[in-house]
Write an enzyme that holds these catalytic residues in place. Structure first.
Site, PDB file in Angstrom:
ATOM      1  N   ASP A 204       0.859  -1.196   0.000  1.00  0.00           N
ATOM      2  CA  ASP A 204       0.000   0.000   0.000  1.00  0.00           C
ATOM      3  C   ASP A 204       0.890   1.240   0.000  1.00  0.00           C
ATOM      4  O   ASP A 204       0.736   2.138   0.829  1.00  0.00           O
ATOM      5  CB  ASP A 204      -0.909  -0.016   1.234  1.00  0.00           C
ATOM      6  CG  ASP A 204      -2.036   1.004   1.155  1.00  0.00           C
ATOM      7  OD1 ASP A 204      -2.441   1.362   0.036  1.00  0.00           O
ATOM      8  OD2 ASP A 204      -2.505   1.445   2.221  1.00  0.00           O
ATOM      9  N   ASN A 209       1.905   6.954   3.021  1.00  0.00           N
ATOM     10  CA  ASN A 209       2.709   5.993   3.776  1.00  0.00           C
ATOM     11  C   ASN A 209       4.206   6.190   3.583  1.00  0.00           C
ATOM     12  O   ASN A 209       5.006   5.298   3.875  1.00  0.00           O
ATOM     13  CB  ASN A 209       2.314   4.559   3.407  1.00  0.00           C
ATOM     14  CG  ASN A 209       1.011   4.142   4.065  1.00  0.00           C
ATOM     15  OD1 ASN A 209       0.639   4.678   5.108  1.00  0.00           O
ATOM     16  ND2 ASN A 209       0.306   3.206   3.451  1.00  0.00           N
ATOM     17  N   ASP A 221       3.809   1.948   7.841  1.00  0.00           N
ATOM     18  CA  ASP A 221       2.542   1.218   7.721  1.00  0.00           C
ATOM     19  C   ASP A 221       2.591   0.089   6.690  1.00  0.00           C
ATOM     20  O   ASP A 221       2.066   0.199   5.584  1.00  0.00           O
ATOM     21  CB  ASP A 221       1.385   2.172   7.392  1.00  0.00           C
ATOM     22  CG  ASP A 221       0.025   1.515   7.623  1.00  0.00           C
ATOM     23  OD1 ASP A 221      -0.007   0.339   8.050  1.00  0.00           O
ATOM     24  OD2 ASP A 221      -0.992   2.173   7.368  1.00  0.00           O
TER      25      ASP A 221
END
Length: 331
Positions: A204, A209, A221
Site C-alpha cells: 500500500d 505511507n 505502515d
C-alpha cells in the site's frame, strides 16, 4: 432485539493505557487518537520519554502468523538499513502483545510530511528505496500473507456489495453488467503482461505511507504487506494525466533500476490494479459498516450519488484497460 457491540467499542482509553503499561512503559495519562479506520492507533504519552504509537489490530483481520510475517519483513528491511519504521521489541520477545482481547504493536513516534513529488529527485530517491525494499522482499516468500489477485478481489468485492444490498436497486443492473467486461479486460491485460515475478511488497505504498523528515524518507505502515508484482508498490504514486504519469513513472523506474531490474511488461498491470483498488475500497466500506466509526465518517457511502459516481469511474476504467498502458519514457 439487542445489537451486538463491535469489538472496538471495548477499546476504552483506560484499556489502551493499561495495555501499553503492561508492555513495560510508564504511561503519563496522555492519549491522542490518530487517523486510522482499519485499525485503532494512538499516540501515548510516556514518562520522561518521547510518546509511543500504539497500534491495536482489528480483531479477525489478520492471523497471528500473518502479523508476525509483517513485522519480520520490516525487521529485515531495518537490518538492511532501509528507512522502514518497524515496531519496538516486546519484553517477552517478538513485536506483538495481547491485552484485553486485542493484539497490539508499539512504534517509535516518527514525524514528517508527505514528499513533494513535483521534484524529480524525490521520485528518483523513492524509486531507489523501492528497489532496495524489493531486493529484500525477493529473498523469500510470505508463507501466510495473501497474494494480490485482481480477479479474485474484484469478484469477491462485487458479490458482497450486491448480496448485502449496498448498491441501490435502480443501479444494480448497470453495476452488475460492468463486472464481466472489467474482468475480461483485466485478464487480457494479464495475458499481455505474461508471467511476472511475485514477491513480498509493502502493498500500500502511496504517498500517505511515505514521510519526509529532515530530507530523509521514511516508509511506514506495512499493514497491507503481501505477495505481488513490483509495480504494485509503484503505480500508487502516479497521478495526473497520461503524460504526467509517464514522467513520474520514468523518474521512479530510473531510481528503482539503480538497485533492481524492473520488468516493463508489468506496466500492463497498472490499470488492473487500479480497478481492483476502486472496487475493493467500496467493498471495504461495506465490510466494515458494522463498525460505528464507518457510518459516522463515511455517511455518503449509503447514498445513490456515491454509487452512480462509482459506476461512472468503473466505466472510465474499462476504457483505460483497453488502452495501451502508461510506460516510462524511452531512451
Amino acid at each position: 432485539m439487542e445489537t451486538m457491540a463491535h469489538p472496538y467499542q471495548h477499546l476504552t482509553p483506560d484499556l489502551v493505557l493499561d495495555a501499553v503499561e503492561a508492555c513495560g512503559y510508564a504511561v503519563n495519562g496522555r492519549l491522542f487518537p490518530l487517523n486510522s479506520y482499519e485499525n485503532r492507533v494512538y499516540q501515548v504519552g510516556i514518562e520522561d520519554q518521547k510518546p509511543l504509537i500504539a497500534k491495536f489490530y482489528r480483531p479477525g483481520r489478520w492471523s497471528r502468523p500473518q502479523l508476525e510475517e509483517e513485522h519480520g519483513f520490516v525487521a529485515e528491511l531495518e537490518s538492511a538499513e532501509i528507512p522502514a519504521v518497524g515496531a519496538l521489541p516486546m519484553p517477552g520477545g517478538g513485536y506483538l502483545a495481547d491485552y484485553g482481547g486485542f493484539t497490539l504493536a508499539l512504534y517509535p513516534q516518527r514525524g514528517g510530511q508527505a514528499p513533494d513529488i513535483t521534484l524529480p529527485d524525490t521520485l528518483f530517491r523513492i524509486g531507489q528505496w523501492l528497489g532496495r525494499i524489493h531486493q529484500v522482499g525477493a529473498r523469500q516468500d510470505f508463507q501466510h500473507r495473501p497474494t494480490i489477485d485482481p480477479v479474485r478481489v474484484i469478484d469477491e468485492g462485487q458479490r458482497y456489495v450486491l448480496d448485502a444490498g449496498f448498491v441501490p436497486d435502480d443501479l444494480v443492473a448497470a453495476y452488475r453488467s460492468l463486472i464481466p467486461d472489467l474482468l475480461d479486460a483485466i485478464r487480457a491485460c494479464q495475458e499481455r503482461a505474461g508471467e511476472v515475478t511475485i514477491q513480498r511488497l509493502h502493498g500500500d505504498c502511496h504517498m500517505g505511507n511515505i514521510l519526509m523528515r529532515e530530507e530523509r524518507l521514511l516508509f511506514v505502515d506495512f499493514d497491507d504487506a503481501r505477495q505481488g508484482p513490483a509495480v504494485q508498490d509503484i503505480w500508487l504514486m502516479l497521478s495526473g494525466d497520461a503524460e504526467e504519469q509517464r514522467w513520474q513513472l520514468g523518474e521512479l523506474i530510473e531510481g528503482y533500476e539503480q538497485f533492481n531490474r524492473f520488468n516493463p511488461l508489468e506496466c500492463h498491470l497498472i490499470e488492473p490494479l487500479r480497478t481492483m483498488r476502486l472496487i475493493n475500497q467500496a467493498a471495504w466500506l461495506a465490510w466494515r459498516w458494522d463498525d460505528p466509526t464507518f457510518p459516522m465518517h463515511f455517511p455518503w457511502f449509503g447514498q445513490a450519488r456515491f454509487w452512480s459516481d462509482h459506476i461512472l469511474m468503473l466505466r472510465e476504467q474499462l476504457a483505460n484497460l483497453q488502452q495501451p498502458p502508461v510506460r516510462p519514457p524511452g531512451p
